[in-house]
Design a protein around this motif. Structure first.
Motif, PDB file in Angstrom:
ATOM      1  N   LEU A  35       0.830  -1.196   0.000  1.00 19.45           N
ATOM      2  CA  LEU A  35       0.000   0.000   0.000  1.00 19.45           C
ATOM      3  C   LEU A  35       0.868   1.252   0.000  1.00 19.45           C
ATOM      4  O   LEU A  35       1.846   1.348   0.729  1.00 19.45           O
ATOM      5  N   ASN A  36       0.512   2.215  -0.834  1.00 24.40           N
ATOM      6  CA  ASN A  36       1.127   3.530  -0.826  1.00 24.40           C
ATOM      7  C   ASN A  36      -0.015   4.535  -0.822  1.00 24.40           C
ATOM      8  O   ASN A  36      -0.726   4.678  -1.820  1.00 24.40           O
ATOM      9  N   ILE A  37      -0.195   5.196   0.321  1.00 29.37           N
ATOM     10  CA  ILE A  37      -1.357   6.074   0.478  1.00 29.37           C
ATOM     11  C   ILE A  37      -1.326   7.228  -0.514  1.00 29.37           C
ATOM     12  O   ILE A  37      -2.366   7.605  -1.054  1.00 29.37           O
ATOM     13  N   GLU A  38      -0.142   7.797  -0.791  1.00 29.57           N
ATOM     14  CA  GLU A  38      -0.092   8.903  -1.749  1.00 29.57           C
ATOM     15  C   GLU A  38      -0.582   8.466  -3.129  1.00 29.57           C
ATOM     16  O   GLU A  38      -1.362   9.166  -3.768  1.00 29.57           O
ATOM     17  N   SER A  39      -0.134   7.310  -3.596  1.00 30.62           N
ATOM     18  CA  SER A  39      -0.575   6.813  -4.903  1.00 30.62           C
ATOM     19  C   SER A  39      -2.069   6.524  -4.906  1.00 30.62           C
ATOM     20  O   SER A  39      -2.775   6.838  -5.867  1.00 30.62           O
ATOM     21  N   LEU A  40      -2.549   5.937  -3.827  1.00 35.85           N
ATOM     22  CA  LEU A  40      -3.974   5.635  -3.717  1.00 35.85           C
ATOM     23  C   LEU A  40      -4.793   6.924  -3.669  1.00 35.85           C
ATOM     24  O   LEU A  40      -5.842   7.028  -4.310  1.00 35.85           O
TER      25      LEU A  40
ATOM     26  N   ASN B 228       1.785   2.580   6.963  1.00 41.57           N
ATOM     27  CA  ASN B 228       1.469   3.698   6.071  1.00 41.57           C
ATOM     28  C   ASN B 228       0.825   4.846   6.820  1.00 41.57           C
ATOM     29  O   ASN B 228       1.228   5.990   6.679  1.00 41.57           O
ATOM     30  N   ILE B 229      -0.188   4.553   7.614  1.00 40.56           N
ATOM     31  CA  ILE B 229      -0.905   5.628   8.289  1.00 40.56           C
ATOM     32  C   ILE B 229      -0.042   6.245   9.391  1.00 40.56           C
ATOM     33  O   ILE B 229      -0.084   7.459   9.605  1.00 40.56           O
ATOM     34  N   TYR B 230       0.758   5.446  10.076  1.00 39.00           N
ATOM     35  CA  TYR B 230       1.632   5.995  11.119  1.00 39.00           C
ATOM     36  C   TYR B 230       2.658   6.966  10.533  1.00 39.00           C
ATOM     37  O   TYR B 230       3.117   7.868  11.229  1.00 39.00           O
ATOM     38  N   SER B 231       2.991   6.801   9.272  1.00 44.90           N
ATOM     39  CA  SER B 231       3.967   7.720   8.663  1.00 44.90           C
ATOM     40  C   SER B 231       3.420   9.146   8.559  1.00 44.90           C
ATOM     41  O   SER B 231       4.189  10.093   8.393  1.00 44.90           O
ATOM     42  N   PHE B 232       2.089   9.320   8.675  1.00 42.97           N
ATOM     43  CA  PHE B 232       1.476  10.640   8.612  1.00 42.97           C
ATOM     44  C   PHE B 232       1.190  11.226   9.994  1.00 42.97           C
ATOM     45  O   PHE B 232       0.799  12.378  10.099  1.00 42.97           O
ATOM     46  N   LEU B 233       1.335  10.417  11.032  1.00 40.45           N
ATOM     47  CA  LEU B 233       0.956  10.844  12.374  1.00 40.45           C
ATOM     48  C   LEU B 233       2.134  11.404  13.151  1.00 40.45           C
ATOM     49  O   LEU B 233       3.272  10.960  12.977  1.00 40.45           O
ATOM     50  N   THR B 234       1.834  12.353  14.029  1.00 37.86           N
ATOM     51  CA  THR B 234       2.833  12.851  14.955  1.00 37.86           C
ATOM     52  C   THR B 234       2.955  11.848  16.103  1.00 37.86           C
ATOM     53  O   THR B 234       2.041  11.033  16.318  1.00 37.86           O
ATOM     54  N   PRO B 235       4.037  11.906  16.856  1.00 37.87           N
ATOM     55  CA  PRO B 235       4.130  11.011  18.019  1.00 37.87           C
ATOM     56  C   PRO B 235       2.946  11.178  18.976  1.00 37.87           C
ATOM     57  O   PRO B 235       2.438  10.183  19.512  1.00 37.87           O
ATOM     58  N   ARG B 236       2.460  12.386  19.162  1.00 42.96           N
ATOM     59  CA  ARG B 236       1.310  12.630  20.041  1.00 42.96           C
ATOM     60  C   ARG B 236       0.048  11.963  19.477  1.00 42.96           C
ATOM     61  O   ARG B 236      -0.732  11.362  20.209  1.00 42.96           O
ATOM     62  N   GLN B 237      -0.161  12.061  18.148  1.00 40.47           N
ATOM     63  CA  GLN B 237      -1.326  11.423  17.537  1.00 40.47           C
ATOM     64  C   GLN B 237      -1.259   9.897  17.662  1.00 40.47           C
ATOM     65  O   GLN B 237      -2.269   9.251  17.910  1.00 40.47           O
ATOM     66  N   ILE B 238      -0.068   9.336  17.513  1.00 39.78           N
ATOM     67  CA  ILE B 238       0.099   7.886  17.683  1.00 39.78           C
ATOM     68  C   ILE B 238      -0.245   7.493  19.115  1.00 39.78           C
ATOM     69  O   ILE B 238      -0.958   6.514  19.351  1.00 39.78           O
ATOM     70  N   GLU B 239       0.224   8.288  20.064  1.00 42.62           N
ATOM     71  CA  GLU B 239      -0.064   8.024  21.478  1.00 42.62           C
ATOM     72  C   GLU B 239      -1.575   8.055  21.745  1.00 42.62           C
ATOM     73  O   GLU B 239      -2.117   7.167  22.408  1.00 42.62           O
ATOM     74  N   ILE B 240      -2.255   9.060  21.205  1.00 42.03           N
ATOM     75  CA  ILE B 240      -3.706   9.174  21.384  1.00 42.03           C
ATOM     76  C   ILE B 240      -4.417   7.987  20.746  1.00 42.03           C
ATOM     77  O   ILE B 240      -5.298   7.372  21.345  1.00 42.03           O
ATOM     78  N   PHE B 241      -4.025   7.653  19.508  1.00 40.84           N
ATOM     79  CA  PHE B 241      -4.661   6.527  18.821  1.00 40.84           C
ATOM     80  C   PHE B 241      -4.489   5.232  19.605  1.00 40.84           C
ATOM     81  O   PHE B 241      -5.442   4.466  19.783  1.00 40.84           O
TER      82      PHE B 241
END
Length: 193
Positions: free
Chosen positions: A6-11, A55-68
């Motif tokens: 999966l490549n989110i940018e291409s998708l 793929n999705i974690y590559s777009f998240l900040t460390p804080r967003q990953i922590e919240i998720f």
């Protein structure tokens, strides 16, 4: 299109090119685009949980990953340069990460273009008050709100503050000064903001 990795940018580019409103990523299924209300798989290849997550974690900040990881779900908006903005809901289903992405138009449509009742135009003239825009998912609530704010911005000298979760449409100052605050990024909660 074969999807082995999966490549989110291409998708996302494919979704924009095909006029898709949504992208759905579910482990064990192919990526799915919603085009004119119809769900269309983009290939016969299933994507894995690890592939979606990395793929999705590559777009998240460390804080967003922590919240998720704490809350097991997260609503954000992302901008993919030269492609589009998307409202993104990341959640778990069947013990796997799943993602729903909704395309956000670059241009804010006018109230006239939305073909809403004339009373909505009158809301933009009120000096203060509370306007509730309600409806099911995909019915145009965010777009209607953005159109009202944009009309105020184009016609009145005001200080406009929006509190959003997440920020979808980006407003630039015209006649008004606009501050857009995102819950979780710019403020901890709606009451705090």
């Amino acid at each position: 299109m074969a999807i082995t990795q999966l490549n989110i940018e291409s998708l996302a580019q494919m979704a924009v090119d095909k006029g898709a409103s949504d992208i759905h990523l579910i482990a064990g299924s192919p990526p799915i685009l919603r085009i004119s209300g119809r769900l269309d798989p983009v290939s016969n290849d299933n994507i894995s949980n690890d592939n979606i997550k990395s793929n999705i974690y590559s777009f998240l900040t460390p804080r967003q990953i922590e919240i998720f990881e704490k809350e097991l779900e997260l609503d954000i908006s992302i901008e993919l340069p030269n492609i589009a903005r998307f409202r993104v809901n990341i959640h778990y289903q069947n013990n796997s990460v799943a993602v729903s992405m909704r395309s956000i138009p670059n241009e804010i449509p006018s109230i006239e273009a939305l073909n809403v009742p004339n009373i909505v135009y009158d809301f933009s003239k009120e000096p203060r008050g509370l306007i509730l825009v309600t409806g099911p998912t995909g019915s145009g609530k965010s777009t209607t709100q953005a159109a009202i704010v944009n009309l105020i911005n184009e016609t009145r000298n005001c200080h406009i503050i929006t509190i959003e979760d997440p920020i979808e449409f980006i407003h630039t100052n015209k006649k008004s000064v606009i501050e857009q605050r995102e819950v979780g990024t710019d403020t901890l909660s709606f009451p705090n903001a």
